[in-house]
Scaffold this active site. Structure first.
Site, short mmCIF file in Angstrom:
data_model
loop_
_atom_site.label_atom_id
_atom_site.label_comp_id
_atom_site.label_asym_id
_atom_site.label_seq_id
_atom_site.Cartn_x
_atom_site.Cartn_y
_atom_site.Cartn_z
N LYS A 17 51.52 51.11 39.64
CA LYS A 17 50.88 51.43 40.92
C LYS A 17 51.94 51.73 41.99
CE LYS A 17 46.58 50.94 39.71
NZ LYS A 17 45.66 52.09 39.70
N TYR A 25 51.77 46.62 35.12
CA TYR A 25 50.61 47.22 35.80
C TYR A 25 50.93 47.46 37.27
CZ TYR A 25 46.39 47.29 38.56
OH TYR A 25 45.45 47.63 39.52
N SER A 77 46.84 48.75 44.41
CA SER A 77 46.51 47.33 44.28
C SER A 77 47.49 46.48 45.07
CB SER A 77 46.55 46.93 42.80
OG SER A 77 46.48 45.53 42.67
C1 WQD Z 1 41.37 35.54 40.52
C2 WQD Z 1 41.57 34.03 40.59
C3 WQD Z 1 42.90 33.15 38.80
C4 WQD Z 1 40.01 34.13 35.63
C5 WQD Z 1 44.04 40.82 39.20
C6 WQD Z 1 45.04 41.93 39.32
C7 WQD Z 1 44.71 42.79 40.50
C8 WQD Z 1 43.29 43.28 40.38
C9 WQD Z 1 42.35 42.09 40.30
C10 WQD Z 1 43.30 45.42 39.29
C11 WQD Z 1 43.00 33.60 40.24
C12 WQD Z 1 41.47 32.62 38.71
C13 WQD Z 1 40.65 34.01 36.86
C14 WQD Z 1 39.58 32.97 34.94
C15 WQD Z 1 40.44 31.61 36.72
N1 WQD Z 1 43.14 44.09 39.24
N2 WQD Z 1 40.85 32.77 37.38
N3 WQD Z 1 39.82 31.74 35.51
O1 WQD Z 1 44.64 37.81 39.05
O2 WQD Z 1 43.92 37.80 41.50
O3 WQD Z 1 44.14 39.97 40.32
O4 WQD Z 1 42.74 41.35 39.13
O5 WQD Z 1 43.45 46.13 40.25
O6 WQD Z 1 45.59 43.88 40.53
O7 WQD Z 1 46.32 41.35 39.54
O8 WQD Z 1 42.28 38.44 39.74
O9 WQD Z 1 40.07 37.73 38.93
O10 WQD Z 1 42.05 37.59 37.33
O11 WQD Z 1 41.87 35.97 39.24
O12 WQD Z 1 40.64 30.49 37.21
O13 WQD Z 1 39.00 33.02 33.81
O14 WQD Z 1 40.73 33.42 39.61
O15 WQD Z 1 43.83 32.13 38.48
O16 WQD Z 1 43.33 32.49 41.06
P1 WQD Z 1 43.83 38.40 40.16
P2 WQD Z 1 41.51 37.46 38.73
#
Ligand code: WQD
Length: 338
Positions: free
Chosen positions: A152, A148, A124
């Protein structure tokens, strides 16, 4: 060549299995079904036309894992199995180290003992941590700031050390950015348990009426519209990247880490707008405070994947939002609908 696929019933693992089986690869699917459904196996068969070989095994059970290597003549491994919720990893780090790291050590030991030298690992972009520069290249220093991401990064270091110790090994770590989307059939998709942590499954649950509204975590970042920017990649493009990585291992030795991303970022509001426009559905949202640990913006430099693997994304944000919705609207309760 027989390929052992751990975590094969999960979101990314299952999409990989459909693509790989369709391309005639010989797979042994392995999953403990803790965070996935046995129903996925039937769907993989329906979509690929192949009745998959399946072993319900937990990678934390070394003996059971070794027994799988004894039963089948495995030539390579694609390792998806692992926990992946950032917040949960901070709340219960030992559970993550036991499953993601100890489980991976079991796998590496079994491979070494059985003379299996090829491995593709599901990593990741979280391993990079706070961006010193954007886009991230594979040379960006690794500084994960949650357990997490640490698991990785530790697995990558173990793979590199093992390859340095024995030139027969050939291993590649694929650093995913933000995988979303679903199989175009609408029969396979992301089915997180409980309230989704990630943006896209939360959006689709709002769209299907299961959740009332989306909370947008902050609109005061230094980005195009103040909301977080990420490099979203279609899960089917990701699946193809793994097949290219397997092909690469056949002719190369040593360890490589490779970014799998589109090479461009979209903001939360841009994703919402695209989803609404393409699917003709409203996504009510409210702006909430920033989420602890979130970065403002990051995306991939995908040059190395193109040069080393001959891979680049083919599908765009329109495909991702359309396919995510096709899955969720056809399966409002995920696999429990089947
Ligand atoms: C994306 C954007 C949030 C939820 C994580 C892990 C990464 C991978 C993918 C495993 C951000 C915003 C999110 C919500 C929001 N996982 N958001 N409201 O955090 O980039 O990555 O998941 O491999 O390793 O770190 O993904 O989808 O949680 O967030 O505004 O209810 O959406 O702030 O900007 P993230 P995400």
């Amino acid at each position: 060549m027989t390929i052992l696929v751990t975590g094969a019933a999960g979101f990314i693992g299952s999409h990989f299995c459909v693509s790989a089986l369709q391309q005639g690869l010989d797979l042994v699917l392995l999953d403990n079904l803790e965070n996935s459904s046995i129903k996925v196996l039937k769907i993989i068969e329906e979509l690929s036309g192949v009745a998959p070989v399946f072993e319900q095994v937990d990678v934390r059970d070394k003996d059971a894992l070794v027994a799988v290597f004894d039963k089948y003549s495995i030539d390579a491994v694609v390792h998806f199995a692992g926990y992946k919720a950032v917040g949960e990893s901070s709340a219960d780090p030992l559970m993550y180290y036991r499953n993601n790291v100890a489980g991976s050590i079991n796998l590496l030991e079994a491979m070494k003992e059985q003379g299996v030298h090829k491995l593709v690992f599901s990593s990741s972009a979280t391993v990079y941590g706070e961006p010193e520069f954007n886009p991230y290249t594979e040379l960006h220093r690794k500084q994960p700031f949650n357990p997490y991401g640490q698991t990785k990064s530790m697995m990558e270091d173990m793979m590199r050390d093992l390859c340095d110790s024995d030139s027969q090994f050939s291993m590649i770590s694929l650093r995913y950015f933000n995988p979303i989307g679903a199989h175009v059939s609408g029969k396979l998709g992301e089915d997180p348990k409980g309230i989704p942590n990630n943006l896209m499954p939360f959006v689709t649950k709002v769209a299907v009426g299961e959740l009332k509204e989306l909370g947008v975590f902050g609109d005061d970042y230094d980005t195009v519209d103040g909301t977080g920017v990420r490099d979203y990649i279609h899960v089917m493009d990701l699946a193809v990247g793994h097949i290219k990585a397997i092909n690469y291992l056949s002719d190369n030795r040593g360890f490589e880490a490779v970014n799998l991303g589109a090479g461009k970022g979209y903001s939360v509001l841009q994703l919402i707008e695209t989803f609404e426009r393409l699917n003709n559905v409203k996504i009510p949202f409210v702006i909430k405070p920033r989420r602890e640990g979130d970065l403002a913006a990051y995306w991939a430099d995908a040059t190395k994947a193109k040069q080393l693997l001959g891979w680049q994304t083919e599908l765009g944000l329109d495909d991702m939002v359309r396919d995510s919705w096709a899955w969720q609207s056809a399966n409002p309760n995920g696999y429990s609908d089947n």
